[in-house]
Design a protein around this motif. Structure first.
Motif, PDB file in Angstrom:
ATOM      1  N   PHE A 351       0.941  -1.008  -0.185  1.00  0.00           N
ATOM      2  CA  PHE A 351       0.213   0.012   0.045  1.00  0.00           C
ATOM      3  C   PHE A 351       0.863   1.318   0.203  1.00  0.00           C
ATOM      4  O   PHE A 351       1.052   1.983   0.210  1.00  0.00           O
ATOM      5  CB  PHE A 351      -0.856  -0.239   1.209  1.00  0.00           C
ATOM      6  N   THR A 357       1.303   9.640   1.950  1.00  0.00           N
ATOM      7  CA  THR A 357       0.712   8.013   1.831  1.00  0.00           C
ATOM      8  C   THR A 357       2.097   7.362   2.922  1.00  0.00           C
ATOM      9  O   THR A 357       1.416   7.126   4.244  1.00  0.00           O
ATOM     10  CB  THR A 357       0.963   6.920   0.856  1.00  0.00           C
ATOM     11  N   GLN A 511      -2.958  -7.670  -2.489  1.00  0.00           N
ATOM     12  CA  GLN A 511      -3.309  -5.942  -3.066  1.00  0.00           C
ATOM     13  C   GLN A 511      -5.017  -6.534  -3.440  1.00  0.00           C
ATOM     14  O   GLN A 511      -6.057  -5.982  -2.293  1.00  0.00           O
ATOM     15  CB  GLN A 511      -3.036  -4.813  -2.987  1.00  0.00           C
TER      16      GLN A 511
ATOM     17  N   TRP B 121      -3.016   2.148  -6.605  1.00  0.00           N
ATOM     18  CA  TRP B 121      -2.304   1.159  -5.931  1.00  0.00           C
ATOM     19  C   TRP B 121      -0.752   0.353  -6.763  1.00  0.00           C
ATOM     20  O   TRP B 121      -0.510  -0.223  -5.618  1.00  0.00           O
ATOM     21  CB  TRP B 121      -3.070   0.179  -5.569  1.00  0.00           C
ATOM     22  N   LYS B 124       0.888   3.791  -7.794  1.00  0.00           N
ATOM     23  CA  LYS B 124       1.015   4.862  -6.700  1.00  0.00           C
ATOM     24  C   LYS B 124       0.863   6.186  -7.170  1.00  0.00           C
ATOM     25  O   LYS B 124       1.635   7.260  -6.960  1.00  0.00           O
ATOM     26  CB  LYS B 124       2.911   4.391  -6.414  1.00  0.00           C
TER      27      LYS B 124
END
Ligand SMILES: Nc1ncnc2c1ncn2[C@@H]1O[C@H](COP(=O)(O)OP(=O)(O)OP(=O)(O)O)[C@@H](O)[C@H]1O
Ligand SMILES: [Mg+2]
Lengths: 604, 257
Positions: A351, A357, A511, B121, B124
């Motif tokens: 992730f 992030t 994922q 995902w 990115k």
């Protein structure tokens, strides 16, 4: 599937509104001879059962004083009376979060005015039927009140239903909540709470000394908190959106434990030790871990993360082996932290993302470590409470607390087990299948005994496990096997094309599992998972056998041993059955609503 | 000239190889589904794969992004060989888009989330950037107004167009299509084919399994005809539709046209 646009299907009860009650009765109850016979037979049986139940409730020897006097015992067991404010604060915290969550997630049960009307009519009819079936020695006040309630809600129900002939006037959840709260408050303040008893067939209520009368004010405050925080949740939810929901979700994971171990248990922190040991350890894991995570969460660092994670994982496992043989001393929480850290390092790269992030990942880790170590320290510290009997939790609070955390902990464990069971790697498959089959072949009570009596014998020297922790661990291990089977059913329903589409897009296995497969599998599993949750809730009654004081044990053995109520089991058992039923039923109802909502959203 | 390079025009021959399959064989247990297949697809070429049911068309293009694993021979995609090395597989999959007969949209995600999932995902990208791109793509396939709906609320043709947008969001160099219109009602086939023609005109390298002969005739640079796991004939549309060389090809075309 082929229409260009489809409006979400409305709940099926929309249609039945438009038929008149008489038509409905004819179509559903008396459409044919066999149907008519069935209707009559089942009505007779239902009425007979109701009559029997009323006979019990108002039988001459029934004395509800044992329940009303022991309400506090049933709720919180022996929690010290002078500390009772802690209970209220805890309830307030939990209800505040509940209200905020309902608002933040915009939960709308879709309760319509028409349905309220129907429910009122139903209540009215039920009251009147109950009045007819009352045994002769039931008190007159009860008769009068049943008639009043029956007539008033019948009339109100019909009027309300008129106001919404099509059944499409949806009442906001805030309105529903306020309505429920007001009803509850009215009962609290107007119905004479006190010591009830039947004296020569007459219901007597002495007001004054019981808990029920001393809790009016706190209950009122709690209900106001729920209604107000729901409102606040809606407003904040609009302003903050996702971050509020994330914070609330985090609260539901750790908040209750905080409430139990910090607010209710009031640990006597040894501050010198906290500063010299606990805080440095937490800081080391928090900050060091955050730095590592910030590094490995960068795009393209997957390989490094895998290597580092694998090393950490091996080291963490080795620590446990070392602990078992007593090779070198290490605080238990350091071992646990290492293990968690290793798992997070292995999972996080999936992730990974841009700088924001990574900052979120690192920040989240620091926060998690602060909370986690605070909690562990609190659990390991003696309580300041002076409690007469050993268990500091008991009664309803114990039942709900254990049930909640067993569900919370066994769910992820079950998901992992089911994934392992459907994995391509034989070693995972064999191990998880073995685990599931062994556990499912053994009664819960055996597992509980094993954990509370046998497990301490296997643990390394100096590593104790409290009764409560043993029950929790055993029950979690047990429930996880069933959770796993429920999730597996869901996993099998995810079509192969979903895996292929995820693979073709370049998603990694982690994922694919967490973003595509599990969300779909869990949706399918909701009914079974809720069924399992209800079972967990009800079967908490077994912890009585290994030393816990839950609702059942109090009703079945504590109260009947009190000098005033020697041998009186029946009222207590009826009362706790009602409590169990109310909770189990509302869980099952909300799962049905959740399912319908998800289905509507996807319009599959 | 090897069978893989049959019918290369001068223009095609000068381009880079995008997909090179050499002697690819694949067994399902005892059953051999691919028998030494040689195929080359050039940069910006549209290659249509024909063949009767069970001839191995799906198996072949699924081997190209490793949804199936071939046992013999070699497959190079954009110069990278497909081996068991997961890094190569990840790289290839993010460069190769695939569109399935059954759409395979993610039913629990809205259209826009379906399209942004992989860019966020896997690539990115930031959510905002991915959404901008997704809206552009949905406009390109003609359904920007459906962004907030769920796949179950769309028609088959719309779903397949979302699926194409979802693949394009990864900015692939190659697109694979496995009978993209076979599950569609007749009136929706055209809207999907239009999107694909558009894509071909934009210079996308494409490998398409289809029974839509009109599409093949109009768009394909070359066609490859397969039967029982073998490549029977490779040629330009003109060659195929005027004078195919092999009898098996003639028979197949006479049945389908
Ligand atoms: N997973 C599998 N396991 C076993 N056999 C398979 C599998 N997938 C395909 N096959 C077999 O391989 C052969 C080729 O299948 P493939 O799906 O590639 O054919 P196709 O040319 O795409 O046919 P269609 O036009 O019907 O889609 C078929 O005989 C099929 O039965
Ligand atoms: Mg096929």
């Amino acid at each position: 599937m082929s229409d260009v646009t489809m409006t979400p299907t409305s709940p099926s009860n929309g249609a039945s509104n438009r038929t008149s009650p008489l038509q409905w009765v004819r179509v559903n109850l008396f459409s044919s001879v066999s149907n008519t016979i069935q209707t009559i037979v089942f009505t007779a049986i239902t009425l007979g059962l109701l009559r029997a139940l009323l006979g019990q409730a108002f039988s001459e020897e029934a004395d509800w004083t044992s329940v009303s006097t022991n309400l506090r015992l049933l709720m919180i067991y022996n929690y010290p009376a002078d500390q009772i404010i802690r209970i209220w604060v805890s309830a307030a915290v939990v209800l505040l979060a509940a209200g905020l969550s309902l608002g933040a997630w915009k939960v709308e049960p879709g309760y319509t005015v028409g349905r309220l009307g129907r429910h009122l009519v139903g209540l009215g009819l039920f009251s009147l039927v109950t009045r007819l079936l009352l045994p002769v020695h039931a008190p007159d006040t009860v008769r009068t009140w049943l008639i009043i309630i029956g007539v008033v809600s019948l009339v109100a129900g019909v009027v309300v239903q008129r106001g919404d002939p099509d059944g499409d006037r949806v009442m906001g959840f805030g309105t529903v909540l306020s309505g429920v709260a007001l009803t509850f408050l009215a009962v609290l303040w107007l119905v004479p709470f006190g010591q009830y008893g039947l004296v020569d067939g007459v219901l007597v209520a002495e007001s004054g000394t019981t808990v029920a009368s001393s809790t009016k004010v706190p209950w009122t405050v709690l209900l106001i908190i729920v209604v107000a925080s729901h409102r606040v949740g809606i407003i904040l939810g609009r302003a903050l959106g996702r971050s509020l929901r994330a914070a609330l979700a985090a609260f539901w994971v750790v908040g209750p434990a905080f409430v139990i171990f910090v607010i209710l248990r009031d640990p006597a922190f040894d501050w010198a030790h906290v500063w010299s040991t606990d805080i440095p350890i937490a800081a080391m894991f928090g900050l060091g871990g955050a730095a590592v995570l910030y590094f490995v969460a960068a795009p393209g660092k997957t390989e490094v993360a895998r290597a580092v994670g694998a090393m950490l994982f091996a080291f963490a496992l080795f620590n446990w082996v070392a602990a078992f043989f007593g090779w070198y001393p290490m605080l238990q929480k350091v071992r646990i932290s290492f293990l968690i850290f290793a798992i997070v390092v292995l999972l996080v790269p999936a992730f990974a993302g841009d700088r924001s992030t990574r900052r979120r990942v690192a920040g989240g880790w620091v926060a998690a470590m602060v909370v986690f170590h605070w909690l562990l320290t609190a659990i390991n510290t003696e309580s300041t409470l002076v409690i007469t009997a050993p268990p500091f939790l008991g009664g309803f609070v114990l039942t709900v607390g254990i049930a909640y955390y067993v569900m919370l902990a066994s769910f992820p464990l079950g998901v992992l087990l089911s994934l392992a069971r459907t994995s391509k790697l034989p070693i995972f498959r064999v191990m998880s299948t073995g685990y599931i089959e062994v556990i499912r072949g053994v009664p819960l009570i055996t597992v509980l005994f094993f954990f509370s009596i046998m497990l301490p014998l296997f643990l390394p020297k100096g590593m104790g496990i409290s009764d409560l922790a043993a029950v929790f661990a055993g029950y979690t291990v047990f429930s996880a096997a069933y959770m796993a089977e429920n999730v597996r059913g869901g996993l099998q329903s995810v079509r192969r094309g979903q895996y292929e589409a995820a693979d073709a897009l370049g998603l990694t296995t982690v994922q694919r599992t967490s973003l595509i497969v599990l969300p779909q599998a869990l949706r399918v599993s909701i009914p079974n998972l809720v069924g399992q949750a209800i079972a967990v809730f009800k079967e908490t009654s077994l912890i009585a056998i290994v030393g816990g004081f839950d609702l059942l044990r109090i009703a079945n053995s504590t109260i009947p041993n009190q000098p005033d109520f020697l041998g009186q089991k029946r009222p207590g058992l009826l009362f706790i059955s009602l409590v169990y039923f109310v909770f189990a039923y509302s869980m099952s109802k909300s799962s049905q609503r959740l399912e319908a909502r998800l289905k509507d959203a996807q319009a599959r | 000239m090897s069978i893989a390079d049959q019918a290369l025009t001068e223009d095609l021959a000068s381009r880079d190889d995008m997909i090179v399959c050499t002697g690819v064989s694949k067994w399902f247990d005892d059953f051999q589904a691919l028998k030494g297949v040689d195929v080359t697809v050039k940069d910006r070429e549209v290659m249509v794969v024909l063949g009767p049911s069970g001839s191995g068309k799906s198996t072949l293009i699924r081997c190209i992004n490793r949804l199936e694993v071939h046992q013999e021979g070699s497959i190079f995609v954009d110069g990278i060989e497909l081996t068991n090395d997961t890094r190569n597989i990840e790289r290839i999959r993010s460069e190769v888009g695939m569109v399935f007969q059954q759409f395979n949209l993610f039913p629990h995600l809205s259209v826009i989330d379906n399209v942004t999932l992989a860019p966020v995902w896997v690539r990115k990208k930031s959510k905002v950037e991915a959404e901008q791109k997704a809206i552009e793509l949905l406009e390109r396939v003609g359904i920007p107004e459906q962004a907030q709906k769920y796949p179950g609320q769309l028609s088959g043709g719309q779903q397949q167009r979302v699926a194409i947008a979802r693949s394009l969001a990864m900015e692939p160099k190659i697109m694979l299509f496995d009978e993209p219109t076979s599950a569609l009602d007749p009136e929706m086939i055209a809207e999907v084919l239009d999107v694909m023609k558009d894509l071909a005109r934009g210079g996308m390298t494409m490998m398409v399994v289809t029974h839509e002969m009109g599409f093949a005739r109009e768009v394909a640079d070359r066609l490859v005809f397969m039967e029982s796991g073998e490549v029977v004939e490779v040629g330009t549309p003109e060659h195929f539709f005027t004078n195919p060389r092999e009898d098996r090809t003639k028979l197949f075309l006479s049945q389908i046209l």
